[in-house]
Design a protein around this motif. Sequence first.
Motif, PDB file in Angstrom:
ATOM      1  N   MET A   1       0.810  -1.127  -0.069  1.00  0.00           N
ATOM      2  CA  MET A   1       0.020   0.012   0.043  1.00  0.00           C
ATOM      3  C   MET A   1       0.935   1.373   0.170  1.00  0.00           C
ATOM      4  N   LEU A   2       0.436   2.263  -0.627  1.00  0.00           N
ATOM      5  CA  LEU A   2       1.159   3.626  -0.740  1.00  0.00           C
ATOM      6  C   LEU A   2       1.288   4.128   0.800  1.00  0.00           C
ATOM      7  N   LYS A   3       2.423   4.850   1.118  1.00  0.00           N
ATOM      8  CA  LYS A   3       2.600   5.358   2.605  1.00  0.00           C
ATOM      9  C   LYS A   3       2.505   6.800   2.463  1.00  0.00           C
ATOM     10  N   ARG A   4       2.842   7.357   1.628  1.00  0.00           N
ATOM     11  CA  ARG A   4       2.660   9.005   1.648  1.00  0.00           C
ATOM     12  C   ARG A   4       2.241   9.321   0.365  1.00  0.00           C
ATOM     13  N   VAL A   5       1.062  10.331   0.374  1.00  0.00           N
ATOM     14  CA  VAL A   5       0.835  10.824  -0.839  1.00  0.00           C
ATOM     15  C   VAL A   5       0.846  12.275  -0.986  1.00  0.00           C
ATOM     16  N   LEU A   6       1.522  12.669  -2.034  1.00  0.00           N
ATOM     17  CA  LEU A   6       1.227  14.305  -2.275  1.00  0.00           C
ATOM     18  C   LEU A   6       0.154  14.567  -2.883  1.00  0.00           C
ATOM     19  N   ILE A   7      -0.650  15.632  -2.526  1.00  0.00           N
ATOM     20  CA  ILE A   7      -1.999  15.834  -2.966  1.00  0.00           C
ATOM     21  C   ILE A   7      -1.664  17.134  -3.939  1.00  0.00           C
ATOM     22  N   ALA A   8      -1.516  16.815  -5.210  1.00  0.00           N
ATOM     23  CA  ALA A   8      -1.321  18.128  -6.102  1.00  0.00           C
ATOM     24  C   ALA A   8      -2.642  18.676  -6.624  1.00  0.00           C
ATOM     25  N   ASN A   9      -3.370  19.445  -5.663  1.00  0.00           N
ATOM     26  CA  ASN A   9      -4.374  20.167  -5.789  1.00  0.00           C
ATOM     27  C   ASN A   9      -4.966  21.175  -4.643  1.00  0.00           C
ATOM     28  N   ARG A  10      -6.137  21.652  -4.696  1.00  0.00           N
ATOM     29  CA  ARG A  10      -6.282  22.407  -3.662  1.00  0.00           C
ATOM     30  C   ARG A  10      -7.902  22.220  -3.577  1.00  0.00           C
ATOM     31  N   GLY A  11      -8.675  23.060  -2.612  1.00  0.00           N
ATOM     32  CA  GLY A  11     -10.070  22.909  -2.565  1.00  0.00           C
ATOM     33  C   GLY A  11     -10.780  21.576  -2.053  1.00  0.00           C
ATOM     34  N   GLU A  12     -11.971  21.588  -2.464  1.00  0.00           N
ATOM     35  CA  GLU A  12     -12.472  20.629  -1.917  1.00  0.00           C
ATOM     36  C   GLU A  12     -12.304  19.008  -2.272  1.00  0.00           C
ATOM     37  N   ILE A  13     -11.481  18.936  -3.622  1.00  0.00           N
ATOM     38  CA  ILE A  13     -10.969  17.642  -3.837  1.00  0.00           C
ATOM     39  C   ILE A  13      -9.586  17.532  -3.079  1.00  0.00           C
ATOM     40  N   ALA A  14      -8.967  18.400  -2.646  1.00  0.00           N
ATOM     41  CA  ALA A  14      -7.646  18.027  -1.823  1.00  0.00           C
ATOM     42  C   ALA A  14      -8.054  17.601  -0.707  1.00  0.00           C
ATOM     43  N   LEU A  15      -9.145  17.890  -0.191  1.00  0.00           N
ATOM     44  CA  LEU A  15      -9.644  17.704   1.213  1.00  0.00           C
ATOM     45  C   LEU A  15     -10.310  16.093   1.054  1.00  0.00           C
ATOM     46  N   ARG A  16     -11.013  16.057  -0.241  1.00  0.00           N
ATOM     47  CA  ARG A  16     -11.949  14.557  -0.337  1.00  0.00           C
ATOM     48  C   ARG A  16     -10.597  13.539  -0.160  1.00  0.00           C
ATOM     49  N   VAL A  17      -9.419  13.969  -0.966  1.00  0.00           N
ATOM     50  CA  VAL A  17      -8.421  12.920  -1.113  1.00  0.00           C
ATOM     51  C   VAL A  17      -7.683  12.430   0.252  1.00  0.00           C
ATOM     52  N   LEU A  18      -7.586  13.763   1.054  1.00  0.00           N
ATOM     53  CA  LEU A  18      -6.778  13.835   2.278  1.00  0.00           C
ATOM     54  C   LEU A  18      -7.671  12.836   3.093  1.00  0.00           C
ATOM     55  N   ARG A  19      -9.127  12.963   3.084  1.00  0.00           N
ATOM     56  CA  ARG A  19      -9.658  12.284   4.103  1.00  0.00           C
ATOM     57  C   ARG A  19      -9.660  10.619   3.674  1.00  0.00           C
ATOM     58  N   ALA A  20      -9.742  10.687   2.659  1.00  0.00           N
ATOM     59  CA  ALA A  20      -9.681   8.978   2.221  1.00  0.00           C
ATOM     60  C   ALA A  20      -8.293   8.273   2.663  1.00  0.00           C
ATOM     61  N   CYS A  21      -7.224   8.971   2.411  1.00  0.00           N
ATOM     62  CA  CYS A  21      -5.864   8.884   2.677  1.00  0.00           C
ATOM     63  C   CYS A  21      -5.836   8.683   4.348  1.00  0.00           C
ATOM     64  N   ARG A  22      -6.262   9.511   4.937  1.00  0.00           N
ATOM     65  CA  ARG A  22      -6.363   9.398   6.549  1.00  0.00           C
ATOM     66  C   ARG A  22      -7.113   8.057   7.050  1.00  0.00           C
ATOM     67  N   GLU A  23      -8.095   7.908   6.474  1.00  0.00           N
ATOM     68  CA  GLU A  23      -8.760   6.644   6.745  1.00  0.00           C
ATOM     69  C   GLU A  23      -8.262   5.363   6.422  1.00  0.00           C
ATOM     70  N   MET A  24      -7.263   5.474   5.408  1.00  0.00           N
ATOM     71  CA  MET A  24      -6.505   4.067   5.118  1.00  0.00           C
ATOM     72  C   MET A  24      -4.912   4.502   5.758  1.00  0.00           C
ATOM     73  N   GLY A  25      -4.820   5.270   6.421  1.00  0.00           N
ATOM     74  CA  GLY A  25      -3.678   5.242   7.322  1.00  0.00           C
ATOM     75  C   GLY A  25      -2.556   5.618   6.426  1.00  0.00           C
ATOM     76  N   ILE A  26      -2.731   6.326   5.188  1.00  0.00           N
ATOM     77  CA  ILE A  26      -1.540   7.117   4.432  1.00  0.00           C
ATOM     78  C   ILE A  26      -1.546   8.362   4.683  1.00  0.00           C
ATOM     79  N   GLU A  27      -0.306   8.660   4.851  1.00  0.00           N
ATOM     80  CA  GLU A  27       0.215  10.308   5.360  1.00  0.00           C
ATOM     81  C   GLU A  27       0.071  11.117   4.237  1.00  0.00           C
ATOM     82  N   THR A  28      -0.389  12.377   4.177  1.00  0.00           N
ATOM     83  CA  THR A  28      -0.257  13.223   3.378  1.00  0.00           C
ATOM     84  C   THR A  28       0.338  14.327   3.292  1.00  0.00           C
ATOM     85  N   VAL A  29       0.784  14.797   2.070  1.00  0.00           N
ATOM     86  CA  VAL A  29       1.619  16.127   2.114  1.00  0.00           C
ATOM     87  C   VAL A  29       0.822  17.282   1.135  1.00  0.00           C
ATOM     88  N   ALA A  30       0.347  18.214   1.667  1.00  0.00           N
ATOM     89  CA  ALA A  30      -0.518  19.130   0.761  1.00  0.00           C
ATOM     90  C   ALA A  30       0.426  20.231   0.415  1.00  0.00           C
TER      91      ALA A  30
END
Length: 463
Positions: A1-30
């Motif tokens: 499984m991916l461990k750390r994901v860069l979210i190359a976006n902003r706004g609601e979709i950045a938040l949407r992706v971030l939420r999914a990552c957190r629920e899966m235990g994946i770290e996020t870089v905004a």
Amino acid sequence: MLKRVLIANRGEIALRVLRACREMGIETVAVYSEADAEALHVQLATQSVCIGPARAADSYLNQYALLTVAKATGCDGLHPGYGFLSENADFADACRREGITFIGPSGDTIRKAGSKSAARELMKTAGVPVTPGSDGPVDTVATALSAAERVGYPVLLKASAGGGGRGIRRCDGPSALPAAYAEAKAEAKACFGDDEMYLEKLVLRPRHIEFQVLADRFGNVIHLGDRDCSVQRRNQKLIEEAPARCLTPALREAMGQAAVRAARAVGYENAGTVEFLLDDNGEHFYFMEMNTRIQVEHGVTELITGVDLVRQQLRIASGLSLDMAQADVHLAGHALECRINAEDPAKNFRPCPGQVSFLHFPGGAGVRVDSCLYNGCTLSPYYDSMAAKLLVHAPTRLEAIRKMRRCLEEFTLEGFPTNAELSYQILYHPTFVRGGCTTAFLDENLPRLLDFNRRLSESEGEA
Ligand code: ADP
Ligand code: ADP
Ligand code: MG
């Protein structure tokens, strides 16, 4: 499984992706531009890095900055969201070259689907119906004229690289073609840096029906049903729903299979959307384009299928196979989405961003709000004007409509104008309530819909 994901976006979709990552235990870089320093996705990420000035070209579109940050922060994956670099084949390739998993299809697939004109030719070969049109690009007014003559007016001139409803012009006859061609080409050049044009026969009063697909790297491709996105202004979606009311089970089956064929034809992997037009009689459908990314309106599909699409994207990108088969997909109930934009519908939908002085979102059973707004925040003039997505889910379509009306009554946003009142009017319009909207509906009815005092007299159109 991916461990750390860069979210190359902003706004609601950045938040949407971030939420999914957190629920899966994946770290996020905004990442964020100077205009977004106080944005919610920046506050909630594991780590955040400023990548440049407000202008998208200097920040969210800066491939070098994004890759540098991804490597420096130890990311093994990158989620592009929608818009920005999400459908940029060279960027997808660059990520892979740097050893970072691009959460989407391969550069090669994006290229095949990305030229809308070339994709049409590919679909014909794959047995997916397309509208009559120029076979390939039209590079001069003369070739456009002869293609239009062959196809028959009215036609639509469209940018091969188009997206977001840009670079499209209707043309009703040869005398109007040179001007329409020049306008569409100039808009395409300005928006996409690519002004290749093609043309299609205009389908009169069609419905926009699209299918969500999921594909893994092992050749498994399924669809998750359809969405009706016919309520549009200027070829851009305003209200979406799932499932589409106008599809018979047989037509849904046929279109779903065509969507899967379309995905296979471009070697698809990850989540994608195949867009079709359905003619007035609900008999013929035509491939329009394939969007090789998560779509703004993906939430209505999630509500009726119970499948978390961003989670699926992350699983697929991690190399896992699909955890469901076509037979496991069941469409339950009905979902609606209203896009709330900072814009003034009475002034030709002019964007009106500003500071939020008061905000209240609706809630309750069957209600979902995807937004990055909070009290006191500023909606930046530099980016898209979408402020929130209100989604509802109910057992029947009429119950979903009633729930959405209730949500819009509760929704309060002070600080700038929005299209919320317009959407509320649409939810009372007899044509919408009947499920009869084509893509022409909003334009044809706009003056009456903007007369906000009429609603009560039309509220009986529920039969
Ligand atoms: P969807 O196709 O997901 O329903 P839209 O067509 O409204 O959504 O586009 C979603 C967002 O992506 C919008 O901000 C739009 O401006 C942007 N967008 C879509 N396609 C492109 C493109 N080819 N280039 C740049 N931006 C795009
Ligand atoms: P974009 O890439 O900007 O999303 P699309 O090709 O998906 O462009 O078209 C956007 C919208 O324009 C469609 O949803 C539909 O309303 C309208 N449209 C596109 N092609 C046709 C056509 N041949 N006939 C009628 N309407 C069309
Ligand atoms: Mg489209």
